[in-house]
Design a protein around this motif. Structure first.
Motif, PDB file in Angstrom:
ATOM      1  N   SER A  57      49.019 -10.110  77.098  1.00 22.63           N
ATOM      2  CA  SER A  57      50.305 -10.390  76.441  1.00 22.63           C
ATOM      3  C   SER A  57      51.423 -10.092  77.422  1.00 22.63           C
ATOM      4  O   SER A  57      51.349  -9.125  78.180  1.00 22.63           O
ATOM      5  CB  SER A  57      50.463  -9.500  75.205  1.00 22.63           C
ATOM      6  N   THR A  58      52.461 -10.910  77.395  1.00 23.18           N
ATOM      7  CA  THR A  58      53.693 -10.583  78.124  1.00 23.18           C
ATOM      8  C   THR A  58      54.790 -10.261  77.111  1.00 23.18           C
ATOM      9  O   THR A  58      55.265  -9.127  77.009  1.00 23.18           O
ATOM     10  CB  THR A  58      54.129 -11.768  79.017  1.00 23.18           C
ATOM     11  N   ARG A  59      55.186 -11.280  76.318  1.00 22.10           N
ATOM     12  CA  ARG A  59      56.317 -11.130  75.400  1.00 22.10           C
ATOM     13  C   ARG A  59      56.091 -10.062  74.333  1.00 22.10           C
ATOM     14  O   ARG A  59      56.929  -9.177  74.120  1.00 22.10           O
ATOM     15  CB  ARG A  59      56.606 -12.467  74.684  1.00 22.10           C
TER      16      ARG A  59
END
Ligand code: CP
Length: 316
Positions: A57-59
């Motif tokens: 995951s980034t966001r």
């Protein structure tokens, strides 16, 4: 302040219009906090939150971590690569050991649908689903609804077409539940192989023609083709997918009215959406990301049960 009935946020299926409205209203007040020169409040001081991310995951991960810090919670982030999951420890044992360290809230992303529900039965603390398999991603749908409400001042009766890999999309499911509860009209648009069987039971329209969806919609919510979850060939090639279902400026220009473009990210530029369109003034993609922090602050705050007065909540 209106009452809030949830103990966990596992999904938006069955969540009431009142609870969704309370989250969106609370998120709007937290966004004002985020606009301050010192964007931090003491609301969750003394509360400990663990972010369990078993999938990339980034966001979502960054915005949960930021939301927790903005609320002054104590936070710990966990990733599979550096944990004892690598040595074979189960999800239940991992969670119960973390809870033994007096953790109040757990944010979990997992590739298995239902992992957050299972966790909520194993531990006493509050569980927040940050995306489980192809099941639900409730905070994404909430930040999408916040972005829609910002632009249109309402959700009710708007026409929202979700275009792309519906079959593998937890974002689609949470948005279908949330948007229809809030009174929006929803259309799903994809090749028939990427529309789940159960979609015919949902309160949505289905289209297999992207130009028809563009003609109908106020908002196009574009989804990524999730090659990593696909067990079969659902269409001949990415190029062919783009030719038939990809959103392009040319396609949008054929409709002589304003259309808003959304995408939960990550974007595969040139596949589900043309790069120029993703960066155009029709796109609210980065507004969605900004709203993610405020929505996650609201969810953490409301689930913490610390329903304090508005004054106290926003005091710096
Ligand atoms: N929208 C979303 O869930 O993005 P990440 O996978 O980067 O968290």
């Amino acid at each position: 302040m209106s009452s809030f009935t949830l103990k966990h946020l596992l999904g938006l299926e069955g969540v009431s219009r009142d609870d969704i409205t309370t989250i969106l209203d609370t998120a709007a007040s937290f966004r004002e906090v985020l606009d301050r020169p010192y964007p931090k409040v003491p609301t969750l001081r003394g509360t400990t939150v663990v972010n369990l991310f078993f999938e990339a995951s980034t966001r979502t991960r960054i915005s949960f971590e930021l939301a927790e810090k903005r609320l002054s919670a104590d936070t710990i982030s966990f990733s599979t690569a550096t944990s004892s999951v690598k040595k074979g420890e189960t999800l239940r044992d991992t969670a119960q050991n973390i809870e033994a360290m007096r953790v109040d809230m757990v944010v979990i992303r997992h590739s298995a649908s239902g992992a957050p529900h299972f966790l909520s039965k194993c531990i006493k603390g509050t569980v927040i689903n940050a995306g489980d398999g192809a099941h639900e991603h409730p905070t994404q749908a909430l930040l999408d609804m916040m972005t829609i409400r910002d632009k249109f001042k309402r959700i009710e009766n708007l026409r929202i077409a979700i275009v792309g890999d519906i079959l593998h999309s937890r974002v689609a499911r949470s948005n279908i539940y949330g948007l229809t509860t809030m009174g929006a009209q929803v259309m799903l648009c994809a090749p028939s192989t990427l529309i789940p069987y159960e979609a015919h039971k949902w309160p949505v329209q289905i289209s297999y023609n992207v130009d028809d969806a563009i003609e109908w919609a106020d908002i196009l919510m574009v989804l990524r083709i999730q090659l990593e979850r696909q067990q079969a060939n659902f269409f001949p090639s990415l190029r062919e997918y783009h030719n038939y279902f990809g959103l392009t400026s040319d396609r949008i220009k054929r409709v002589n009215r304003d259309i808003t473009i959304m995408h939960p990210g990550p974007i595969n530029r040139g596949v589900e959406i043309e790069s120029e369109l993703a960066d155009s003034d029709k796109s609210v993609i980065l507004n969605q990301v900004t709203n993610g922090v405020a929505v996650r602050m609201a969810v953490l705050y409301l689930l913490s049960g610390e329903l304090k007065s508005d004054d106290e909540k926003t005091k710096s």
